[in-house]
Design an enzyme around this catalytic site. Sequence first.
Site, PDB file in Angstrom:
ATOM      1  N   GLY A 296       6.435   2.877  -5.049  1.00 40.89           N
ATOM      2  CA  GLY A 296       7.554   3.422  -5.809  1.00 40.89           C
ATOM      3  C   GLY A 296       8.231   2.363  -6.661  1.00 40.89           C
ATOM      4  O   GLY A 296       8.050   1.160  -6.436  1.00 40.89           O
TER       5      GLY A 296
ATOM      6  N   GLY B 252       4.198   0.529 -12.691  1.00 42.21           N
ATOM      7  CA  GLY B 252       5.323   1.446 -12.802  1.00 42.21           C
ATOM      8  C   GLY B 252       4.920   2.885 -12.539  1.00 42.21           C
ATOM      9  O   GLY B 252       3.753   3.205 -12.300  1.00 42.21           O
TER      10      GLY B 252
ATOM     11  N   VAL C 256       0.836  -1.202   0.000  1.00 40.36           N
ATOM     12  CA  VAL C 256       0.000   0.000   0.000  1.00 40.36           C
ATOM     13  C   VAL C 256       0.874   1.256   0.000  1.00 40.36           C
ATOM     14  O   VAL C 256       1.746   1.406   0.858  1.00 40.36           O
ATOM     15  CB  VAL C 256      -0.923   0.022   1.237  1.00 40.36           C
ATOM     16  CG1 VAL C 256      -1.857   1.225   1.184  1.00 40.36           C
ATOM     17  CG2 VAL C 256      -1.730  -1.274   1.318  1.00 40.36           C
ATOM     18  N   PRO C 257       0.643   2.187  -0.931  1.00 41.08           N
ATOM     19  CA  PRO C 257       1.446   3.413  -0.989  1.00 41.08           C
ATOM     20  C   PRO C 257       0.921   4.477  -0.026  1.00 41.08           C
ATOM     21  O   PRO C 257      -0.250   4.455   0.365  1.00 41.08           O
ATOM     22  CB  PRO C 257       1.266   3.858  -2.440  1.00 41.08           C
ATOM     23  CG  PRO C 257      -0.132   3.432  -2.768  1.00 41.08           C
ATOM     24  CD  PRO C 257      -0.326   2.124  -2.045  1.00 41.08           C
TER      25      PRO C 257
ATOM     26  N   LEU D  48      -2.773   0.155 -11.731  1.00 43.44           N
ATOM     27  CA  LEU D  48      -2.818   0.349 -13.176  1.00 43.44           C
ATOM     28  C   LEU D  48      -1.561  -0.228 -13.823  1.00 43.44           C
ATOM     29  O   LEU D  48      -0.471   0.328 -13.697  1.00 43.44           O
ATOM     30  CB  LEU D  48      -2.946   1.841 -13.511  1.00 43.44           C
ATOM     31  CG  LEU D  48      -4.037   2.622 -12.746  1.00 43.44           C
ATOM     32  CD1 LEU D  48      -4.053   4.080 -13.199  1.00 43.44           C
ATOM     33  CD2 LEU D  48      -5.414   1.985 -12.929  1.00 43.44           C
TER      34      LEU D  48
ATOM     35  N   GLU E 162       7.964  12.815 -13.591  1.00 47.01           N
ATOM     36  CA  GLU E 162       6.726  12.689 -12.811  1.00 47.01           C
ATOM     37  C   GLU E 162       6.736  13.637 -11.615  1.00 47.01           C
ATOM     38  O   GLU E 162       7.725  13.744 -10.897  1.00 47.01           O
ATOM     39  CB  GLU E 162       6.556  11.243 -12.324  1.00 47.01           C
ATOM     40  CG  GLU E 162       5.240  11.015 -11.583  1.00 47.01           C
ATOM     41  CD  GLU E 162       5.100   9.608 -11.051  1.00 47.01           C
ATOM     42  OE1 GLU E 162       4.058   8.975 -11.283  1.00 47.01           O
ATOM     43  OE2 GLU E 162       6.052   9.137 -10.379  1.00 47.01           O
TER      44      GLU E 162
ATOM     45  N   CYS F   4      -0.998   8.536  -9.895  1.00 45.43           N
ATOM     46  CA  CYS F   4       0.108   8.450 -10.849  1.00 45.43           C
ATOM     47  C   CYS F   4      -0.342   8.574 -12.298  1.00 45.43           C
ATOM     48  O   CYS F   4       0.486   8.777 -13.190  1.00 45.43           O
ATOM     49  CB  CYS F   4       0.890   7.157 -10.654  1.00 45.43           C
ATOM     50  SG  CYS F   4      -0.132   5.667 -10.687  1.00 45.43           S
TER      51      CYS F   4
END
Length: 506
Positions: A197, A215, A113-114, A415, A338, A248
């Site tokens: 990441g 990614g 989990v980010p 994604l 990014e 992202c």
Amino acid sequence: MDKDLRSVQEARDLARLGKIAANKIATYTNEQIDKILQSMVKAAKENAVCLAKMAVEETGFGKFEDKTYKNHMASVMLYDSIKDMKTIGIINEDVNQKTMEIAEPMGLLMGIVPSTNPTSTAIFKAMIAIKSRNGIVFSPHPSALKCTLEAVKIVHDAAVNAGAPENIISCISLPSIQATNELMKHKDIALIIATGGPGMVKASYSAGKPALGVGAGNSPAYIERTANIEKAVRNIMASKTFDNGTICASEQSIIVEECNRDAVIAEFKKQGGYFMTSEETSKVCKLLFKDGHTMNAKCVGRSADVIAKAAEISIPEGTRVLIGEQCGVGPDYPLSYEKLTTVLGFYTVKDWHEACELSIELLQNGIGHTMSLHTEDRDIVLKFTQKPAARILVNTGSAQGGTGASTSLMPSFTLGCGTWGGSSTSENVTPLHLINIKRVAYGIKDCDTLASSDPTFDYPELKKELRDEKQNGQPSFSLNSNSEGDSDEKMMSLINELIKAMKGAN
């Protein structure tokens, strides 16, 4: 026992208990699973706002109203899209071809989990795991531990109250690199779903387990000459400011043509875009990035005014996005990378040909992820489908479009970027990615007459070889040969002679 050892032991215990729970839920029916999912959705909806507030307070990223909508997407919207999805038993059958596809769960999954989407990602992954009759154990980001634990507890308790086995959804409470590695390589983990990441995703693919990793994104947005400029800018601004750019898939650079440049700039300014001077852009870039183009975590998901103040630049009241003009791509142009915050790069090209080339260059730093087009020309859309991005979005914001909120793509917070970006899938991850499919196939042809009954099996050279063998008295290589001078008898005779010769040699 020190903290690292305790965290590793916790990971082992969660994997063991999760595996037991996964074995139990593997026997559940469609009705049982749907009841559990409905309970999870209800609990997630009731707690969407408080979880969003917790995430913002703990991480400092984004906006709680947008995180609330993310939680809504991960539960209510997701359920509506998957409730009729077949993930149990016979999921497909072709009566004419006499084949069946049978869905089987994978077992126990690991979810990473980010910190940018700490509650919505946990809810989302828990939902798709249960839909596919899997258990899941989460490895949270240390800076979002509290809100992720709470999200996991809420959906776990709701699932258990509706009949799911205990420990079917769990989360490490003592996060550490050692604990994450332990889970990644644990014998009971069947699959890793990695969202985070590049380093974490690479580690997932290196753990020796099947993995679904995603990614980095670096989405260009091309406003082509036929575009509705007001609508295009409105969608881009809504996307880039959604949760302050933490998704992202959100736009990272704007590409315009010389013929519509002035109109686009005027519209951005009208809607809250501030075009920085080259000096201001330099100040912001020094703030945003460290060690080249690695983003400063303190700038992730921040509002334009917070970034401007930290960079010591003055911006008009009401500014929503900071925009810096760029003349190239690469290390000398930091805004070509990014930026998970409210900052955009801005490029001007002569025509769609240059826009194509520039898009490809920009996508190299987020290859395989997403790009968007704003155009009324279908031929332009078809030309851009050749670009190395798994999601080509048209006339919508990238953040909402890529995650399926404003498009017909499946709602997802994982994604895939395809092999371009080192991912095992190029799709929005769904429950269908979390099942093994058995294929049952009945025989529809007689094995003994496959060649003779096949009118397409016509090889003159083969017929000639067979005729020549027969004329020359050579044995056929068929295992069922009954030709003159039976090959089996000749072979046995030859073997007996060799045995005699060997005995004589001794």
